[in-house]
Design a protein around this motif. Structure first.
Motif, PDB file in Angstrom:
ATOM      1  N   VAL A 110       0.833  -1.204   0.000  1.00 42.86           N
ATOM      2  CA  VAL A 110       0.000   0.000   0.000  1.00 42.86           C
ATOM      3  C   VAL A 110       0.869   1.255   0.000  1.00 42.86           C
ATOM      4  N   LEU A 111       1.977   1.225   0.752  1.00 41.85           N
ATOM      5  CA  LEU A 111       2.866   2.386   0.833  1.00 41.85           C
ATOM      6  C   LEU A 111       3.426   2.744  -0.537  1.00 41.85           C
ATOM      7  N   MET A 112       3.867   1.759  -1.300  1.00 37.61           N
ATOM      8  CA  MET A 112       4.422   2.048  -2.627  1.00 37.61           C
ATOM      9  C   MET A 112       3.371   2.681  -3.530  1.00 37.61           C
ATOM     10  N   ILE A 113       2.136   2.186  -3.446  1.00 35.09           N
ATOM     11  CA  ILE A 113       1.076   2.755  -4.268  1.00 35.09           C
ATOM     12  C   ILE A 113       0.744   4.174  -3.822  1.00 35.09           C
ATOM     13  N   GLU A 114       0.704   4.403  -2.511  1.00 32.58           N
ATOM     14  CA  GLU A 114       0.391   5.732  -1.993  1.00 32.58           C
ATOM     15  C   GLU A 114       1.499   6.728  -2.314  1.00 32.58           C
ATOM     16  N   GLU A 115       2.737   6.282  -2.410  1.00 28.34           N
ATOM     17  CA  GLU A 115       3.831   7.188  -2.759  1.00 28.34           C
ATOM     18  C   GLU A 115       3.668   7.707  -4.181  1.00 28.34           C
ATOM     19  N   VAL A 116       3.005   6.935  -5.027  1.00 29.04           N
ATOM     20  CA  VAL A 116       2.724   7.389  -6.391  1.00 29.04           C
ATOM     21  C   VAL A 116       1.549   8.358  -6.412  1.00 29.04           C
ATOM     22  N   GLY A 117       0.686   8.263  -5.404  1.00 32.99           N
ATOM     23  CA  GLY A 117      -0.465   9.140  -5.328  1.00 32.99           C
ATOM     24  C   GLY A 117      -1.769   8.425  -5.076  1.00 32.99           C
ATOM     25  N   GLY A 118      -1.724   7.108  -4.873  1.00 31.92           N
ATOM     26  CA  GLY A 118      -2.936   6.340  -4.633  1.00 31.92           C
ATOM     27  C   GLY A 118      -3.319   5.491  -5.836  1.00 31.92           C
ATOM     28  N   ASP A 119      -4.408   4.760  -5.692  1.00 29.66           N
ATOM     29  CA  ASP A 119      -4.836   3.841  -6.748  1.00 29.66           C
ATOM     30  C   ASP A 119      -5.094   4.557  -8.074  1.00 29.66           C
ATOM     31  N   GLU A 120      -5.839   5.655  -8.021  1.00 31.80           N
ATOM     32  CA  GLU A 120      -6.200   6.355  -9.258  1.00 31.80           C
ATOM     33  C   GLU A 120      -4.965   6.910  -9.956  1.00 31.80           C
ATOM     34  N   ALA A 121      -4.074   7.513  -9.183  1.00 34.50           N
ATOM     35  CA  ALA A 121      -2.858   8.071  -9.774  1.00 34.50           C
ATOM     36  C   ALA A 121      -1.976   6.973 -10.351  1.00 34.50           C
ATOM     37  N   PHE A 122      -1.910   5.845  -9.639  1.00 32.95           N
ATOM     38  CA  PHE A 122      -1.105   4.731 -10.135  1.00 32.95           C
ATOM     39  C   PHE A 122      -1.658   4.201 -11.455  1.00 32.95           C
ATOM     40  N   LEU A 123      -2.969   4.024 -11.532  1.00 29.21           N
ATOM     41  CA  LEU A 123      -3.586   3.528 -12.762  1.00 29.21           C
ATOM     42  C   LEU A 123      -3.427   4.534 -13.899  1.00 29.21           C
ATOM     43  N   ARG A 124      -3.499   5.809 -13.575  1.00 27.58           N
ATOM     44  CA  ARG A 124      -3.350   6.828 -14.607  1.00 27.58           C
ATOM     45  C   ARG A 124      -1.923   6.871 -15.156  1.00 27.58           C
ATOM     46  N   ARG A 125      -0.965   6.755 -14.257  1.00 32.33           N
ATOM     47  CA  ARG A 125       0.434   6.830 -14.677  1.00 32.33           C
ATOM     48  C   ARG A 125       0.910   5.533 -15.321  1.00 32.33           C
ATOM     49  N   ALA A 126       0.404   4.387 -14.837  1.00 37.16           N
ATOM     50  CA  ALA A 126       0.945   3.098 -15.274  1.00 37.16           C
ATOM     51  C   ALA A 126       0.001   2.323 -16.180  1.00 37.16           C
ATOM     52  N   GLY A 127      -1.158   2.908 -16.492  1.00 37.76           N
ATOM     53  CA  GLY A 127      -2.145   2.171 -17.264  1.00 37.76           C
ATOM     54  C   GLY A 127      -1.648   1.714 -18.622  1.00 37.76           C
ATOM     55  N   LYS A 128      -0.694   2.460 -19.205  1.00 40.49           N
ATOM     56  CA  LYS A 128      -0.195   2.087 -20.539  1.00 40.49           C
ATOM     57  C   LYS A 128       0.954   1.089 -20.462  1.00 40.49           C
ATOM     58  N   ASN A 129       1.365   0.734 -19.263  1.00 39.11           N
ATOM     59  CA  ASN A 129       2.475  -0.205 -19.082  1.00 39.11           C
ATOM     60  C   ASN A 129       1.960  -1.589 -18.712  1.00 39.11           C
ATOM     61  N   LYS A 130       2.887  -2.513 -18.523  1.00 33.19           N
ATOM     62  CA  LYS A 130       2.535  -3.870 -18.122  1.00 33.19           C
ATOM     63  C   LYS A 130       3.394  -4.294 -16.929  1.00 33.19           C
ATOM     64  N   LEU A 131       2.869  -5.258 -16.171  1.00 33.85           N
ATOM     65  CA  LEU A 131       3.580  -5.786 -15.006  1.00 33.85           C
ATOM     66  C   LEU A 131       4.336  -7.052 -15.393  1.00 33.85           C
ATOM     67  N   ARG A 132       5.574  -7.128 -14.944  1.00 32.35           N
ATOM     68  CA  ARG A 132       6.349  -8.356 -15.127  1.00 32.35           C
ATOM     69  C   ARG A 132       6.168  -9.210 -13.883  1.00 32.35           C
ATOM     70  N   ILE A 133       5.520 -10.352 -14.049  1.00 35.51           N
ATOM     71  CA  ILE A 133       5.207 -11.204 -12.905  1.00 35.51           C
ATOM     72  C   ILE A 133       6.243 -12.306 -12.689  1.00 35.51           C
ATOM     73  N   SER A 134       7.231 -12.395 -13.575  1.00 34.05           N
ATOM     74  CA  SER A 134       8.276 -13.415 -13.402  1.00 34.05           C
ATOM     75  C   SER A 134       9.340 -12.894 -12.449  1.00 34.05           C
ATOM     76  N   THR A 135       8.942 -12.757 -11.202  1.00 35.25           N
ATOM     77  CA  THR A 135       9.855 -12.267 -10.177  1.00 35.25           C
ATOM     78  C   THR A 135       9.700 -13.114  -8.922  1.00 35.25           C
ATOM     79  N   GLY A 136      10.610 -12.926  -7.954  1.00 27.53           N
ATOM     80  CA  GLY A 136      10.574 -13.726  -6.736  1.00 27.53           C
ATOM     81  C   GLY A 136       9.419 -13.320  -5.834  1.00 27.53           C
ATOM     82  N   PRO A 137       9.111 -14.156  -4.847  1.00 27.48           N
ATOM     83  CA  PRO A 137       9.743 -15.449  -4.579  1.00 27.48           C
ATOM     84  C   PRO A 137       9.097 -16.626  -5.307  1.00 27.48           C
ATOM     85  N   CYS A 138       8.036 -16.364  -6.093  1.00 24.39           N
ATOM     86  CA  CYS A 138       7.308 -17.484  -6.715  1.00 24.39           C
ATOM     87  C   CYS A 138       7.866 -17.862  -8.080  1.00 24.39           C
TER      88      CYS A 138
END
Length: 324
Positions: A110-138
């Motif tokens: 939650v802290l990382m998302i809030e540092e960007v500005g919250g859910d809405e700000a995160f979606l607005r800034r990152a909506g055109k990008n994609k998440l890489r899920i091939s990361t640890g620990p899974c």
């Protein structure tokens, strides 16, 4: 092994009560216990002062997450100090620390998302990008996994992945205490008929699932939040995880196997818990001081998305077609 070897009866007894510990302390023990207790008290006082600072200086939407994350090291140090002085309460102090850290895992996301500005700000800034899920620990060894679009649904699933640990860890802890009162739960009982052999692996799986969304979000925001020192903050969060969970587990396994020698009035297992608690107090004291330097400061707001420079852009995973 010598068949005539005698074993001190106290090596098979329950951990000593607090008054027995105090009465048997020598000069070195008095100094050691005093210094470690002082460290635990200072850790909590530093945390209280930091909470007061955060309450007055930090924007309201960040206060809760920062206070929870900052409290990980002081709470673990305090619980370890109580367990050091009252060995028979070790199971409860360890469970309290583990439950608190389960909440910290979710709050750091939650802290990382809030540092960007919250859910809405995160979606607005990152909506055109994609998440890489091939990361640890899974899935760090599965680079072939597809990248995931950033949507409200994917953000909800990331939060849910960490939130389930905060809820279920507390639920399993309550269940363990109930079973313990009925004589069905013993941390040292690894028999297939014991409750611990079923509950502990289950909690381990939940832990891995909860850490995965945090790692995914960190890999995506590490460049954006670099000016807010998110990398050392994440390093401290990971260090608390390793020291409070992995280090303690290794020491406890060595104790249960008899590798750590019995030293009356402590059995091998009780001495293992004691060593783990003493190490944690020192380590959490240092981490408390470091996290104070990282969090007790004013931050400039992140620039708008259209004004992002090379230091605030989000990490964009490479497209597989581009790689090919």
């Amino acid at each position: 092994m010598d068949g005539n070897r005698t074993i001190d009866p106290s090596c098979r007894d329950r951990p000593p009560v607090a008054i027995d510990i105090i009465s048997q302390l020598d000069i070195f023990g008095i100094i050691l216990y005093s210094v470690l207790t002082f460290m635990a008290v200072v850790s909590m006082l530093v945390y209280i002062e930091e909470c007061w600072y955060i309450y007055r200086k930090v924007p309201s939407h960040k206060k809760s997450a920062i206070i929870w994350v900052n409290g990980a090291a002081p709470v673990i140090a305090t619980m370890s100090c109580l367990g050091m002085w009252i060995p028979r309460a070790t199971m409860f102090t360890d469970m309290t620390s583990a439950c608190y850290f389960a909440i910290v895992v979710f709050k750091f996301l939650v802290l990382m998302i809030e540092e960007v500005g919250g859910d809405e700000a995160f979606l607005r800034r990152a909506g055109k990008n994609k998440l890489r899920i091939s990361t640890g620990p899974c899935c760090c060894c599965c680079p072939c996994l597809p990248h995931v679009n950033i949507t409200r649904r994917s953000l909800f699933l990331l939060k849910l992945g960490s939130f389930q640990f905060a809820v279920l860890k507390i639920a399993f802890t309550i269940l363990s205490i109930i079973l313990w009162t009925n004589g069905n739960f013993d941390i040292a009982d690894m028999a297939i008929t014991g409750a611990a052999i079923w509950i502990n692996p289950g909690v381990g799986v939940l832990t891995i699932i909860a850490l995965w969304p945090v790692a995914i979000m960190f890999m995506h925001l590490r460049i954006t939040l670099r000016s807010l020192k998110i990398i050392p903050k994440y390093a401290m969060y990971q260090l608390v995880l390793v020291l409070s969970q992995l280090q303690s587990a290794i020491i406890n396994i060595l104790a249960m196997n008899g590798t750590i020698a019995c030293t009356p009035p402590y059995s091998s297992q009780a001495r293992g818990y004691l060593m783990s608690q003493q190490l944690l107090i020192l380590e959490m004291f240092i981490i408390t001081l470091v996290t104070r330097l990282l969090y007790r400061r004013q931050y400039d707001p992140l620039p708008d998305d259209e004004n992002d420079d090379e230091h605030t852009k989000m990490a964009i995973p490479a497209d597989k077609s581009d790689i090919a």
